[in-house]
Design an enzyme around this catalytic site. Structure first.
Site, PDB file in Angstrom:
ATOM      1  N   ASP A 132      -1.167  -3.916  -0.056  1.00 62.69           N
ATOM      2  CA  ASP A 132      -0.092  -3.180  -0.730  1.00 62.69           C
ATOM      3  C   ASP A 132      -0.629  -2.334  -1.882  1.00 62.69           C
ATOM      4  OD1 ASP A 132       2.471  -2.370  -1.211  1.00 62.69           O
ATOM      5  OD2 ASP A 132       3.095  -4.209  -2.228  1.00 62.69           O
ATOM      6  N   ASN A 192      -1.003   1.349  -1.766  1.00 61.37           N
ATOM      7  CA  ASN A 192      -1.576   2.671  -1.467  1.00 61.37           C
ATOM      8  C   ASN A 192      -0.760   3.790  -2.113  1.00 61.37           C
ATOM      9  OD1 ASN A 192      -3.290   1.268   0.185  1.00 61.37           O
ATOM     10  ND2 ASN A 192      -2.381   1.971   2.113  1.00 61.37           N
ATOM     11  N   ARG A 203       1.308   3.722  -4.722  1.00 62.03           N
ATOM     12  CA  ARG A 203       1.190   3.775  -6.192  1.00 62.03           C
ATOM     13  C   ARG A 203      -0.175   4.300  -6.620  1.00 62.03           C
ATOM     14  NH1 ARG A 203       2.930  -2.166  -6.864  1.00 62.03           N
ATOM     15  NH2 ARG A 203       2.908  -1.970  -4.605  1.00 62.03           N
ATOM     16  N   TRP A 204      -1.186   3.954  -5.855  1.00 65.05           N
ATOM     17  CA  TRP A 204      -2.543   4.434  -6.153  1.00 65.05           C
ATOM     18  C   TRP A 204      -2.563   5.972  -6.125  1.00 65.05           C
ATOM     19  CZ3 TRP A 204      -6.296   7.415  -3.851  1.00 65.05           C
ATOM     20  CH2 TRP A 204      -7.610   7.243  -4.293  1.00 65.05           C
ATOM     21  N   ARG A 224       1.277  10.517  -1.027  1.00 61.97           N
ATOM     22  CA  ARG A 224       1.114   9.114  -0.624  1.00 61.97           C
ATOM     23  C   ARG A 224       0.076   8.947   0.496  1.00 61.97           C
ATOM     24  NH1 ARG A 224       4.752   5.386  -1.899  1.00 61.97           N
ATOM     25  NH2 ARG A 224       4.513   4.364   0.105  1.00 61.97           N
ATOM     26  N   GLU A 279       9.795  -2.416   9.318  1.00 58.55           N
ATOM     27  CA  GLU A 279      10.589  -1.687   8.326  1.00 58.55           C
ATOM     28  C   GLU A 279       9.931  -0.354   7.927  1.00 58.55           C
ATOM     29  OE1 GLU A 279       9.796  -4.987   8.069  1.00 58.55           O
ATOM     30  OE2 GLU A 279      11.792  -5.763   8.563  1.00 58.55           O
ATOM     31  N   ASN A 280       8.597  -0.256   8.087  1.00 56.97           N
ATOM     32  CA  ASN A 280       7.902   0.982   7.705  1.00 56.97           C
ATOM     33  C   ASN A 280       8.333   2.199   8.540  1.00 56.97           C
ATOM     34  OD1 ASN A 280       4.711  -0.631   6.867  1.00 56.97           O
ATOM     35  ND2 ASN A 280       6.451  -0.142   5.570  1.00 56.97           N
ATOM     36  N   ARG A 307      -2.237 -10.954  -1.128  1.00 61.34           N
ATOM     37  CA  ARG A 307      -1.442  -9.736  -1.256  1.00 61.34           C
ATOM     38  C   ARG A 307      -1.920  -8.986  -2.493  1.00 61.34           C
ATOM     39  NH1 ARG A 307       4.788  -8.363  -0.163  1.00 61.34           N
ATOM     40  NH2 ARG A 307       4.687  -6.187  -0.784  1.00 61.34           N
ATOM     41  N   SER A 358       7.346 -10.525   2.376  1.00 59.65           N
ATOM     42  CA  SER A 358       7.756  -9.307   3.098  1.00 59.65           C
ATOM     43  C   SER A 358       7.755  -9.437   4.622  1.00 59.65           C
ATOM     44  CB  SER A 358       6.882  -8.123   2.677  1.00 59.65           C
ATOM     45  OG  SER A 358       7.030  -7.877   1.318  1.00 59.65           O
TER      46      SER A 358
HETATM   47  C1  FPP Z   1       1.285  -0.514   1.688  1.00 64.02           C
HETATM   48  O1  FPP Z   1       1.182   0.406   0.648  1.00 64.02           O
HETATM   49  C2  FPP Z   1       0.477  -0.085   2.795  1.00 64.02           C
HETATM   50  C3  FPP Z   1       0.961   0.290   4.014  1.00 64.02           C
HETATM   51  C4  FPP Z   1       2.387   0.342   4.356  1.00 64.02           C
HETATM   52  C5  FPP Z   1       0.090   0.717   5.077  1.00 64.02           C
HETATM   53  C6  FPP Z   1      -1.240   0.065   5.088  1.00 64.02           C
HETATM   54  C7  FPP Z   1      -2.143   1.019   5.716  1.00 64.02           C
HETATM   55  C8  FPP Z   1      -3.422   1.202   5.404  1.00 64.02           C
HETATM   56  C9  FPP Z   1      -4.195   0.364   4.474  1.00 64.02           C
HETATM   57  C10 FPP Z   1      -4.166   2.299   5.991  1.00 64.02           C
HETATM   58  C11 FPP Z   1      -4.087   2.366   7.452  1.00 64.02           C
HETATM   59  C12 FPP Z   1      -4.555   1.118   8.094  1.00 64.02           C
HETATM   60  C13 FPP Z   1      -5.133   1.118   9.248  1.00 64.02           C
HETATM   61  C14 FPP Z   1      -5.513  -0.184   9.845  1.00 64.02           C
HETATM   62  C15 FPP Z   1      -5.445   2.355   9.937  1.00 64.02           C
HETATM   63  P1  FPP Z   1       2.494   1.140   0.172  1.00 64.02           P
HETATM   64  O2  FPP Z   1       2.500   2.479   0.822  1.00 64.02           O
HETATM   65  O3  FPP Z   1       3.686   0.299   0.429  1.00 64.02           O
HETATM   66  O4  FPP Z   1       2.204   1.254  -1.356  1.00 64.02           O
HETATM   67  P2  FPP Z   1       3.266   1.243  -2.524  1.00 64.02           P
HETATM   68  O5  FPP Z   1       3.924  -0.101  -2.506  1.00 64.02           O
HETATM   69  O6  FPP Z   1       2.415   1.441  -3.729  1.00 64.02           O
HETATM   70  O7  FPP Z   1       4.212   2.378  -2.262  1.00 64.02           O
END
Ligand code: FPP
Length: 253
Positions: free
Chosen positions: A26, A28, A30-31, A39, A73-74, A194, A202
């Site tokens: 989790d 990505n 926010r990073w 994003r 959910e994504n 996590r 989640s």
């Molecule tokens: C959560 O960060 C991450 C995801 C929903 C996707 C995870 C995907 C990757 C690490 C890259 C792709 C992976 C593969 C295996 C190709 P978020 O977007 O929910 O971050 P946030 O909570 O900060 O918004």
């Protein structure tokens, strides 16, 4: 990296490496946000962490590494983000193939397989087939996965078996349920990590995590390093896992 050699950092005890580690990657988004980037750039940075942590897990002898890469959910995220994630998955499967083959990594997928676009499905199928003979570590991608989806599917299958007379409902126990889950080929996770400071599960492996140790890191996934991963394993090694019983040192009291 030599695929035959398991190398442990000094901080880890050889006899207590968890067989199965699951990760909710989790942070990505926010990073990227913190850097004023879209994003998608966060997900791209997240792939680099996937590579580092997969390699590290393999190096220390973890047998199963499950990554929550895309939840049911994504699909509700903006269309551009979903498309970017799918494109990233396809390119990742291609780019990381040398990593998988050099290190004996078998790719597995858990989740709803019939919802992907044909090009994503065929990239997945090709990677599954190509790595099927690898035996050192299983890298399990949870894709279009949610635990409630998995449990509903299992319940439906068990009900069908019972209705057809092939299964006596009186014999349904935890081991029967396990057989109907997408994860039936592997043991339950010993450790869930996590990242990003969120302390929740989640909809991930709810049944399987009944006795998993939980580790929450405040670090965003793209910043999560091998040393942080080893620190999580080291923390796990200090836990007293009782599985609802008493610890062995208290058994005769
Ligand atoms: C959560 O960060 C991450 C995801 C929903 C996707 C995870 C995907 C990757 C690490 C890259 C792709 C992976 C593969 C295996 C190709 P978020 O977007 O929910 O971050 P946030 O909570 O900060 O918004």
């Amino acid at each position: 990296m030599n695929s035959a050699v398991t190398t442990l950092p000094d901080s880890l005890e050889p006899g207590k490496i968890p067989a199965h580690v699951a990760i909710i990657m989790d942070g990505n988004g926010r990073w990227a946000q913190q850097r004023g980037l879209p994003r998608q750039q966060g997900h791209m940075a997240g792939v680099k962490s996937v590579r580092k942590i997969t390699e590290a897990a393999c190096r220390i002898g973890i047998r199963y590494l499950t990554l929550y890469a895309f939840s049911t959910e994504n699909w509700g995220r903006p269309k551009e983000e979903v498309s970017a994630l799918m494109a990233l998955l396809v390119s990742c499967l291609h780019d990381e193939m040398p990593l998988f083959m050099d290190n004996g990594i078998r790719l597995r997928v858990i989740g709803q397989s019939d919802v992907f676009l044909p090009e994503v499905r065929s990239a997945l199928d090709a990677a599954l087939e190509k790595t099927a003979g690898n035996t050192r570590m299983d890298l399990v991608l949870a894709l279009s996965y949610s635990s409630r989806w998995e449990l509903v599917e299992a319940i439906k299958s068990i009900a069908r078996e019972a209705k057809s007379g092939r299964l006596d409902p009186e014999f349904v126990d935890a081991s029967v349920v396990n057989r109907f889950l997408a994860t039936s080929f592997m043991p339950d996770p010993d450790l869930l990590i996590r990242t990003s400071g969120e302390c929740r599960i989640s909809n991930f492996l709810l049944w399987q995590m009944a006795y998993s140790e939980l580790y929450f890191s405040p670090v965003l996934w793209p910043d999560f390093t091998e040393d942080m991963f080893y620190a999580a394993i080291s923390d796990f090694q200090k836990r007293d896992r009782r599985f609802g019983k008493v610890s062995s040192s208290n058994q005769s009291k």
